[in-house]
Design a protein around this motif. Sequence first.
Motif, PDB file in Angstrom:
ATOM      1  N   PRO A 169       0.831  -1.210   0.000  1.00 45.62           N
ATOM      2  CA  PRO A 169       0.000   0.000   0.000  1.00 45.62           C
ATOM      3  C   PRO A 169       0.863   1.258   0.000  1.00 45.62           C
ATOM      4  CG  PRO A 169      -0.717  -1.547   1.700  1.00 45.62           C
ATOM      5  CD  PRO A 169       0.599  -2.037   1.200  1.00 45.62           C
ATOM      6  N   ALA A 170       0.479   2.248  -0.798  1.00 45.34           N
ATOM      7  CA  ALA A 170       1.232   3.499  -0.841  1.00 45.34           C
ATOM      8  C   ALA A 170       0.953   4.358   0.385  1.00 45.34           C
ATOM      9  CB  ALA A 170       0.892   4.267  -2.112  1.00 45.34           C
ATOM     10  N   ARG A 171      -0.218   4.188   0.990  1.00 48.27           N
ATOM     11  CA  ARG A 171      -0.558   4.927   2.200  1.00 48.27           C
ATOM     12  C   ARG A 171      -1.380   4.033   3.113  1.00 48.27           C
ATOM     13  NH1 ARG A 171      -3.611   8.898  -1.722  1.00 48.27           N
ATOM     14  NH2 ARG A 171      -5.484   7.733  -2.196  1.00 48.27           N
ATOM     15  N   ARG A 172      -1.402   4.365   4.360  1.00 47.42           N
ATOM     16  CA  ARG A 172      -2.024   3.493   5.363  1.00 47.42           C
ATOM     17  C   ARG A 172      -3.473   3.843   5.661  1.00 47.42           C
ATOM     18  NH1 ARG A 172       1.193  -0.778   5.078  1.00 47.42           N
ATOM     19  NH2 ARG A 172       3.380  -0.095   5.054  1.00 47.42           N
ATOM     20  N   ASP A 173      -3.976   4.924   5.080  1.00 45.18           N
ATOM     21  CA  ASP A 173      -5.321   5.378   5.416  1.00 45.18           C
ATOM     22  C   ASP A 173      -6.270   5.358   4.222  1.00 45.18           C
ATOM     23  OD1 ASP A 173      -4.044   7.380   4.041  1.00 45.18           O
ATOM     24  OD2 ASP A 173      -4.808   9.013   5.291  1.00 45.18           O
ATOM     25  N   GLY A 174      -5.893   4.685   3.135  1.00 41.26           N
ATOM     26  CA  GLY A 174      -6.718   4.670   1.941  1.00 41.26           C
ATOM     27  C   GLY A 174      -7.690   3.503   1.910  1.00 41.26           C
ATOM     28  N   VAL A 175      -8.532   3.491   0.867  1.00 42.82           N
ATOM     29  CA  VAL A 175      -9.507   2.408   0.702  1.00 42.82           C
ATOM     30  C   VAL A 175      -8.811   1.073   0.520  1.00 42.82           C
ATOM     31  CG1 VAL A 175     -11.328   1.514  -0.789  1.00 42.82           C
ATOM     32  CG2 VAL A 175     -11.250   3.957  -0.261  1.00 42.82           C
ATOM     33  N   ALA A 176      -7.761   1.047  -0.312  1.00 36.86           N
ATOM     34  CA  ALA A 176      -7.051  -0.201  -0.571  1.00 36.86           C
ATOM     35  C   ALA A 176      -6.399  -0.745   0.693  1.00 36.86           C
ATOM     36  CB  ALA A 176      -6.000   0.018  -1.656  1.00 36.86           C
ATOM     37  N   ALA A 177      -5.834   0.151   1.502  1.00 34.57           N
ATOM     38  CA  ALA A 177      -5.188  -0.287   2.732  1.00 34.57           C
ATOM     39  C   ALA A 177      -6.202  -0.878   3.704  1.00 34.57           C
ATOM     40  CB  ALA A 177      -4.444   0.876   3.376  1.00 34.57           C
ATOM     41  N   SER A 178      -7.368  -0.245   3.820  1.00 35.71           N
ATOM     42  CA  SER A 178      -8.391  -0.736   4.741  1.00 35.71           C
ATOM     43  C   SER A 178      -8.984  -2.063   4.280  1.00 35.71           C
ATOM     44  CB  SER A 178      -9.505   0.301   4.887  1.00 35.71           C
ATOM     45  OG  SER A 178     -10.185   0.499   3.653  1.00 35.71           O
ATOM     46  N   ALA A 179      -8.946  -2.311   2.971  1.00 33.48           N
ATOM     47  CA  ALA A 179      -9.475  -3.567   2.430  1.00 33.48           C
ATOM     48  C   ALA A 179      -8.470  -4.698   2.530  1.00 33.48           C
ATOM     49  CB  ALA A 179      -9.888  -3.379   0.975  1.00 33.48           C
ATOM     50  N   SER A 229       5.971   1.625 -12.820  1.00 35.02           N
ATOM     51  CA  SER A 229       5.892   3.079 -12.761  1.00 35.02           C
ATOM     52  C   SER A 229       5.241   3.541 -11.461  1.00 35.02           C
ATOM     53  CB  SER A 229       5.101   3.607 -13.962  1.00 35.02           C
ATOM     54  OG  SER A 229       4.924   5.005 -13.888  1.00 35.02           O
ATOM     55  N   ILE A 230       4.175   2.856 -11.066  1.00 34.06           N
ATOM     56  CA  ILE A 230       3.481   3.208  -9.829  1.00 34.06           C
ATOM     57  C   ILE A 230       4.382   2.973  -8.622  1.00 34.06           C
ATOM     58  CG2 ILE A 230       1.608   2.507  -8.284  1.00 34.06           C
ATOM     59  CD1 ILE A 230       0.761   4.282 -10.642  1.00 34.06           C
ATOM     60  N   GLU A 231       5.107   1.873  -8.621  1.00 38.08           N
ATOM     61  CA  GLU A 231       6.010   1.589  -7.501  1.00 38.08           C
ATOM     62  C   GLU A 231       7.110   2.640  -7.415  1.00 38.08           C
ATOM     63  OE1 GLU A 231       8.266  -2.249  -5.532  1.00 38.08           O
ATOM     64  OE2 GLU A 231       7.976  -2.194  -7.710  1.00 38.08           O
ATOM     65  N   SER A 232       7.618   3.055  -8.567  1.00 37.58           N
ATOM     66  CA  SER A 232       8.683   4.053  -8.602  1.00 37.58           C
ATOM     67  C   SER A 232       8.191   5.430  -8.160  1.00 37.58           C
ATOM     68  CB  SER A 232       9.262   4.142 -10.015  1.00 37.58           C
ATOM     69  OG  SER A 232      10.186   5.194 -10.126  1.00 37.58           O
ATOM     70  N   ARG A 233       7.002   5.798  -8.613  1.00 38.25           N
ATOM     71  CA  ARG A 233       6.495   7.151  -8.352  1.00 38.25           C
ATOM     72  C   ARG A 233       5.775   7.270  -7.006  1.00 38.25           C
ATOM     73  NH1 ARG A 233       5.393  10.147 -12.962  1.00 38.25           N
ATOM     74  NH2 ARG A 233       4.790  11.795 -11.486  1.00 38.25           N
ATOM     75  N   LEU A 234       5.029   6.243  -6.619  1.00 43.09           N
ATOM     76  CA  LEU A 234       4.196   6.340  -5.417  1.00 43.09           C
ATOM     77  C   LEU A 234       4.639   5.418  -4.289  1.00 43.09           C
ATOM     78  CD1 LEU A 234       0.656   6.454  -7.091  1.00 43.09           C
ATOM     79  CD2 LEU A 234       2.115   8.378  -6.436  1.00 43.09           C
ATOM     80  N   GLY A 235       5.449   4.424  -4.607  1.00 45.00           N
ATOM     81  CA  GLY A 235       5.903   3.494  -3.584  1.00 45.00           C
ATOM     82  C   GLY A 235       4.976   2.329  -3.339  1.00 45.00           C
ATOM     83  N   GLY A 236       3.842   2.278  -4.008  1.00 42.37           N
ATOM     84  CA  GLY A 236       2.904   1.179  -3.821  1.00 42.37           C
ATOM     85  C   GLY A 236       1.550   1.494  -4.425  1.00 42.37           C
ATOM     86  N   HIS A 237       0.593   0.588  -4.225  1.00 42.39           N
ATOM     87  CA  HIS A 237      -0.722   0.735  -4.833  1.00 42.39           C
ATOM     88  C   HIS A 237      -1.642   1.589  -3.978  1.00 42.39           C
ATOM     89  CE1 HIS A 237      -1.613  -2.793  -2.127  1.00 42.39           C
ATOM     90  NE2 HIS A 237      -2.651  -2.022  -1.883  1.00 42.39           N
ATOM     91  N   THR A 238      -2.672   2.110  -4.620  1.00 49.74           N
ATOM     92  CA  THR A 238      -3.800   2.755  -3.945  1.00 49.74           C
ATOM     93  C   THR A 238      -5.071   2.201  -4.592  1.00 49.74           C
ATOM     94  OG1 THR A 238      -4.053   4.610  -5.487  1.00 49.74           O
ATOM     95  CG2 THR A 238      -2.430   4.878  -3.711  1.00 49.74           C
ATOM     96  N   GLY A 239      -6.217   2.576  -4.050  1.00 54.20           N
ATOM     97  CA  GLY A 239      -7.471   2.164  -4.699  1.00 54.20           C
ATOM     98  C   GLY A 239      -7.554   2.687  -6.112  1.00 54.20           C
TER      99      GLY A 239
END
Length: 261
Positions: A169-179, A229-239
């Motif tokens: 997860p790119a952030r700990r408070d997003g929809v993807a992280a909570s799922a 590209s997403i891993e390089s730019r954001l560090g991980g996935h989001t929703g």
Amino acid sequence: MRLRDLTDDLARSIAFLSRFPVPERHFVGFDGRLVRAARAFPAAGLMIALPAAALLSLMDAFNADATLSALLAIGLLAIVTGALHEDGLADVADGLGATHDREKALTIMKDSRIGTFGGLALILNIGIRTAALAALIPSLSPSGMGLTVLAVAALSRTAMVWHWQSLPPARRDGVAASAGVPDADATRLALVSGLGAGLVLLAIAGAGLLPTLVSLALSAAFLVLFGRSIESRLGGHTGDTIGAAQQITEMALLAALALSV
């Protein structure tokens, strides 16, 4: 593996990925996490795309204009899903297009307003998918067109699971992280069932072995490049990136099929 669990996972996946009403009994004791339910994403994709597949087949059978038929099918898909994946694609385009700063990009992606990059991404996305479907209509039967829509739906939802599981997860408070992140067993089942369903449906549709393999290879390449590209730019996935992965895979599959069938 209990049938009840599979049924619940399918219902939860459909509810998460679309606006279809789902009976409340499938959510008893459900904590909102999709760690296991993600295994049903390919099957949910088939159910979600069924109305659009039926509409496209029917219009093709009555010799309706190819472009109009394709556009109406794409529009119905967006209505059924609530444009969930298109929204993700637009947000990712806005975030990555506007800045190279990770935190600023993530902030932009959380903004509900659409910018220039997001608008352009949506125009190209709808245009490519519509043109590709319209180009396929002369080459496939009405039933073949419907089966192709179903195959692409299953394969692109499989791509969502792969993208989701392959990156943190790119952030700990997003929809993807909570799922949560799909576990290994759920990911394997999604990959096997989604790829299997896609291959069988495209074979029955009459797409041909070589066009099918070429399309799968090209869409997989686009998905991998997008993930890196997403891993390089954001560090991980989001929703948003998970939804964008679905749209990118669908675009690549349809475009490749249109060029090769």
